[in-house]
Design an enzyme around this catalytic site. Structure first.
Site, PDB file in Angstrom:
ATOM      1  N   THR A   1       0.872  -1.184   0.000  1.00 55.42           N
ATOM      2  CA  THR A   1       0.000   0.000   0.000  1.00 55.42           C
ATOM      3  C   THR A   1       0.907   1.232   0.000  1.00 55.42           C
ATOM      4  O   THR A   1       2.147   1.101  -0.032  1.00 55.42           O
ATOM      5  CB  THR A   1      -0.865   0.053   1.272  1.00 55.42           C
ATOM      6  OG1 THR A   1      -0.006   0.283   2.399  1.00 55.42           O
ATOM      7  CG2 THR A   1      -1.666  -1.234   1.484  1.00 55.42           C
TER       8      THR A   1
ATOM      9  N   LEU B   1       1.816  -8.231  11.266  1.00 52.17           N
ATOM     10  CA  LEU B   1       1.891  -6.767  11.438  1.00 52.17           C
ATOM     11  C   LEU B   1       1.069  -6.007  10.404  1.00 52.17           C
ATOM     12  O   LEU B   1       0.810  -4.812  10.598  1.00 52.17           O
ATOM     13  CB  LEU B   1       3.337  -6.268  11.306  1.00 52.17           C
ATOM     14  CG  LEU B   1       4.351  -6.682  12.352  1.00 52.17           C
ATOM     15  CD1 LEU B   1       5.077  -7.946  11.929  1.00 52.17           C
ATOM     16  CD2 LEU B   1       5.371  -5.589  12.620  1.00 52.17           C
TER      17      LEU B   1
ATOM     18  N   THR C   1      -1.411  -2.613  19.437  1.00 51.90           N
ATOM     19  CA  THR C   1      -1.075  -1.260  19.883  1.00 51.90           C
ATOM     20  C   THR C   1      -1.641  -0.986  21.274  1.00 51.90           C
ATOM     21  O   THR C   1      -2.655  -1.569  21.661  1.00 51.90           O
ATOM     22  CB  THR C   1      -1.666  -0.241  18.875  1.00 51.90           C
ATOM     23  OG1 THR C   1      -1.645   1.051  19.450  1.00 51.90           O
ATOM     24  CG2 THR C   1      -3.117  -0.561  18.534  1.00 51.90           C
ATOM     25  N   ASP C   2      -1.023  -0.040  21.974  1.00 50.56           N
ATOM     26  CA  ASP C   2      -1.567   0.380  23.274  1.00 50.56           C
ATOM     27  C   ASP C   2      -2.862   1.184  23.106  1.00 50.56           C
ATOM     28  O   ASP C   2      -3.586   1.406  24.075  1.00 50.56           O
ATOM     29  CB  ASP C   2      -0.533   1.201  24.066  1.00 50.56           C
ATOM     30  CG  ASP C   2      -0.109   2.493  23.375  1.00 50.56           C
ATOM     31  OD1 ASP C   2      -0.479   2.712  22.203  1.00 50.56           O
ATOM     32  OD2 ASP C   2       0.604   3.300  24.022  1.00 50.56           O
ATOM     33  N   GLU C   3      -3.156   1.608  21.860  1.00 46.49           N
ATOM     34  CA  GLU C   3      -4.337   2.465  21.656  1.00 46.49           C
ATOM     35  C   GLU C   3      -5.641   1.713  21.923  1.00 46.49           C
ATOM     36  O   GLU C   3      -6.688   2.345  22.109  1.00 46.49           O
ATOM     37  CB  GLU C   3      -4.301   3.071  20.246  1.00 46.49           C
ATOM     38  CG  GLU C   3      -3.020   3.859  20.045  1.00 46.49           C
ATOM     39  CD  GLU C   3      -2.971   4.723  18.786  1.00 46.49           C
ATOM     40  OE1 GLU C   3      -4.032   5.117  18.289  1.00 46.49           O
ATOM     41  OE2 GLU C   3      -1.862   5.000  18.329  1.00 46.49           O
TER      42      GLU C   3
ATOM     43  N   TYR D   1      -9.330   3.322  14.053  1.00 42.67           N
ATOM     44  CA  TYR D   1      -8.099   2.517  14.030  1.00 42.67           C
ATOM     45  C   TYR D   1      -8.008   1.624  15.272  1.00 42.67           C
ATOM     46  O   TYR D   1      -7.853   0.410  15.169  1.00 42.67           O
ATOM     47  CB  TYR D   1      -6.861   3.427  13.947  1.00 42.67           C
ATOM     48  CG  TYR D   1      -5.557   2.723  14.289  1.00 42.67           C
ATOM     49  CD1 TYR D   1      -5.071   1.683  13.507  1.00 42.67           C
ATOM     50  CD2 TYR D   1      -4.811   3.090  15.412  1.00 42.67           C
ATOM     51  CE1 TYR D   1      -3.893   1.026  13.820  1.00 42.67           C
ATOM     52  CE2 TYR D   1      -3.623   2.446  15.741  1.00 42.67           C
ATOM     53  CZ  TYR D   1      -3.170   1.411  14.944  1.00 42.67           C
ATOM     54  OH  TYR D   1      -1.993   0.756  15.263  1.00 42.67           O
TER      55      TYR D   1
ATOM     56  N   LYS E   1      -8.127  -2.524  15.719  1.00 43.22           N
ATOM     57  CA  LYS E   1      -7.046  -3.309  16.323  1.00 43.22           C
ATOM     58  C   LYS E   1      -7.577  -4.081  17.543  1.00 43.22           C
ATOM     59  O   LYS E   1      -7.205  -5.232  17.768  1.00 43.22           O
ATOM     60  CB  LYS E   1      -5.873  -2.412  16.739  1.00 43.22           C
ATOM     61  CG  LYS E   1      -5.092  -1.796  15.593  1.00 43.22           C
ATOM     62  CD  LYS E   1      -4.375  -2.791  14.693  1.00 43.22           C
ATOM     63  CE  LYS E   1      -3.191  -3.460  15.353  1.00 43.22           C
ATOM     64  NZ  LYS E   1      -2.416  -4.284  14.370  1.00 43.22           N
TER      65      LYS E   1
ATOM     66  N   LYS F   1       2.993  10.265  10.114  1.00 45.52           N
ATOM     67  CA  LYS F   1       3.007  10.203  11.578  1.00 45.52           C
ATOM     68  C   LYS F   1       3.819  11.394  12.089  1.00 45.52           C
ATOM     69  O   LYS F   1       4.673  11.930  11.375  1.00 45.52           O
ATOM     70  CB  LYS F   1       3.643   8.883  12.056  1.00 45.52           C
ATOM     71  CG  LYS F   1       3.005   7.638  11.451  1.00 45.52           C
ATOM     72  CD  LYS F   1       1.796   7.148  12.214  1.00 45.52           C
ATOM     73  CE  LYS F   1       0.971   6.097  11.500  1.00 45.52           C
ATOM     74  NZ  LYS F   1       1.611   4.867  11.133  1.00 45.52           N
ATOM     75  N   LEU F   2       3.571  11.762  13.345  1.00 45.18           N
ATOM     76  CA  LEU F   2       4.083  13.030  13.876  1.00 45.18           C
ATOM     77  C   LEU F   2       5.573  13.297  13.591  1.00 45.18           C
ATOM     78  O   LEU F   2       5.922  14.327  13.000  1.00 45.18           O
ATOM     79  CB  LEU F   2       3.828  13.099  15.387  1.00 45.18           C
ATOM     80  CG  LEU F   2       4.322  14.378  16.057  1.00 45.18           C
ATOM     81  CD1 LEU F   2       3.431  15.559  15.725  1.00 45.18           C
ATOM     82  CD2 LEU F   2       4.411  14.218  17.577  1.00 45.18           C
TER      83      LEU F   2
ATOM     84  N   PRO G   1       1.991  21.415  11.921  1.00 44.10           N
ATOM     85  CA  PRO G   1       0.610  21.474  12.403  1.00 44.10           C
ATOM     86  C   PRO G   1       0.387  20.694  13.704  1.00 44.10           C
ATOM     87  O   PRO G   1       0.174  19.480  13.685  1.00 44.10           O
ATOM     88  CB  PRO G   1      -0.187  20.853  11.250  1.00 44.10           C
ATOM     89  CG  PRO G   1       0.779  19.920  10.582  1.00 44.10           C
ATOM     90  CD  PRO G   1       2.158  20.465  10.800  1.00 44.10           C
TER      91      PRO G   1
ATOM     92  N   PRO H   1     -10.560  14.793  15.869  1.00 43.32           N
ATOM     93  CA  PRO H   1     -11.773  14.367  16.580  1.00 43.32           C
ATOM     94  C   PRO H   1     -11.481  13.125  17.431  1.00 43.32           C
ATOM     95  O   PRO H   1     -10.790  12.217  16.975  1.00 43.32           O
ATOM     96  CB  PRO H   1     -12.766  14.011  15.466  1.00 43.32           C
ATOM     97  CG  PRO H   1     -12.162  14.449  14.193  1.00 43.32           C
ATOM     98  CD  PRO H   1     -10.698  14.696  14.404  1.00 43.32           C
TER      99      PRO H   1
ATOM    100  N   HIS I   1      -9.565  12.770  19.944  1.00 44.32           N
ATOM    101  CA  HIS I   1      -8.119  12.679  20.218  1.00 44.32           C
ATOM    102  C   HIS I   1      -7.857  12.114  21.619  1.00 44.32           C
ATOM    103  O   HIS I   1      -8.253  12.713  22.623  1.00 44.32           O
ATOM    104  CB  HIS I   1      -7.544  14.101  20.101  1.00 44.32           C
ATOM    105  CG  HIS I   1      -6.070  14.156  19.930  1.00 44.32           C
ATOM    106  ND1 HIS I   1      -5.431  15.307  19.535  1.00 44.32           N
ATOM    107  CD2 HIS I   1      -5.094  13.230  20.081  1.00 44.32           C
ATOM    108  CE1 HIS I   1      -4.130  15.079  19.462  1.00 44.32           C
ATOM    109  NE2 HIS I   1      -3.905  13.829  19.796  1.00 44.32           N
TER     110      HIS I   1
END
Ligand code: NAD
Ligand code: TYD
Length: 350
Positions: A39, A84, A133-135, A158, A162, A197-198, A213, A290, A292
């Site tokens: 991708t 992964l 992920t920890d998310e 996301y 997961k 990503k950041l 941003p 949104p 966050h």
């Protein structure tokens, strides 16, 4: 020599490419199959240094294609899977949640089904390892840490996808006896991360003197881990973890976004020989994401105590190595930021 066939999915992506390199170099007795459908986030340039190794095979293919996946398992008889492949960016999941359901949930289910069918006579010495992920745990307030016992409470499409795939892996363990492990890791950073990503996004923008941003007030907190330390942790879990267990992996390294961005700006000013403070002038506070999540922080004591893992790189060292890599791989950065990236960037930030 007959090598043990191991399937790694998503190996052309950020974390997957570092893991594949580590496994190919450390375990000549394994044949590492990298299944990836390339991708926007998958890039074989990430693995150009090992593409000719005898114990490495790349297969282009989509985990959402069940017929293809079943045939592949039948053909290669993978003894273990390290999974992964995923859609991995929260902002994209807000735009297109269905793409995340397809790859992250259906794709995982296809792999589980194929693995279960292949080893229906017995799972002896087999393993399905899901990288998560920890998310999935949702958001913390100012105090506390995610442990392996924290309830799932995902907030973004996301993290919901997961969380769902983690649940399916556990359900296949309970229902069909599949030997599995899951690890839930905090935010990774390092070479080869796609600049959406950041950290890589901001490195790229600083190089090009474009605005940085920062969402909301910048007081959101993440726990950052150098990608090679994540790959080392996956290696340890894969070889030594108890079946049916979960391990949290984190950097013991929390940063508020704004503080991290200021540090990154200072490092970049030095590396680029720019006047001190010039990159910080690019910081621009923009509309918040949104839903966050306020704070992520991992209690990684289980993997430390049971498997002896600790991060090997501190944040300042890791960030500097990362910046150095991007500065000396401008061609990689230019290649991945042409085409689709421009469209994405326009839509997301304008
Ligand atoms: P990434 O987006 O860089 O790479 C994902 C890879 O999966 C790409 O190579 C892509 O081509 C491939 N892929 C996507 N859809 C596919 C499909 N349908 N079939 C086959 N291949 C497909 O992601 P990453 O940051 O390397 O993350 C890898 C895994 O680690 C993901 O499962 C992610 O959820 C998890 N994770 C990431 C982080 C992080 O900070 N990046 C932290 C914790 C866990
Ligand atoms: P990101 O790298 O997207 O990882 P995640 O959302 O999975 O934690 O974002 C890290 C943090 O940085 C998160 O709090 C959102 C914030 N962020 C910005 O402030 N601006 C940006 O342009 C991006 C991509 C992220």
């Amino acid at each position: 020599m007959k090598r043990k066939p191991i399937l790694v999915t998503g190996g052309a992506g950020f974390i997957g490419s570092h893991l594949i390199r580590l496994l190919v170099k450390s375990y000549p007795e394994y044949q590492i199959f990298n299944l990836d459908n390339l991708t926007y986030a998958g890039n074989l340039e990430n693995l150009s240094d090992i593409q000719g190794e005898a114990n490495y095979t790349f297969i282009k293919g989509d985990i959402t294609d069940d017929v293809f996946i079943n045939k592949l398992f039948e053909q290669y008889k993978f003894e273990s899977v390290i999974h992964l492949a995923a859609e991995s960016h929260v902002d994209r999941s807000i735009e297109d949640p269905l793409a995340f359901v397809k790859t992250n949930i259906l794709g995982t289910l296809n792999l589980l089904n194929a693995f279960k069918f292949l080893w229906k006579e017995g799972f002896n010495n087999k393993l399905f390892y899901h990288i998560s992920t920890d998310e999935v745990y949702g958001s913390l307030g100012d105090v506390g840490l995610f442990t392996e016992e924290t309830s799932y409470d995902p907030n973004s499409p996301y993290s919901a996808s997961k969380a769902s795939s983690d649940h399916f892996v556990r359900a296949f363990g309970e229902t069909y006896g599949i030997p599995y492990v899951i690890s839930n890791c905090s935010n990774n950073y390092g070479p080869n991360q796609f600049p959406e990503k950041l950290i890589p996004l901001f490195i790229n923008n600083i190089i090009n003197e474009k605005p940085l941003p920062v969402y909301g007030d910048g007081n959101y907190t993440r726990d950052w881990l150098y990608v090679i330390d994540h790959a080392r942790a996956i290696d340890l879990v894969f070889h030594n973890a108890k079946r049916g267990e979960t391990y949290n992996i984190g950097g013991f390294n929390e940063w508020k976004n704004i503080k991290l961005v200021e540090l990154l700006c200072d490092i970049m000013d030095k590396k680029l020989n720019r006047t001190s403070g010039s990159s910080q002038k690019l910081i621009t506070f923009v509309k918040d994401r949104p839903g966050h999540d306020y704070r992520y922080a991992i209690d990684a004591s289980k993997i430390k105590e049971e498997l002896g893992w600790t991060p090997s790189v501190n944040f300042e060292q890791g960030l500097e190595k990362t910046v150095d890599w991007y500065l000396s791989n401008k061609e990689w950065l230019d290649n991945v930021t042409s085409g689709e990236y421009r469209e994405y960037y326009k839509k997301q930030y304008h």
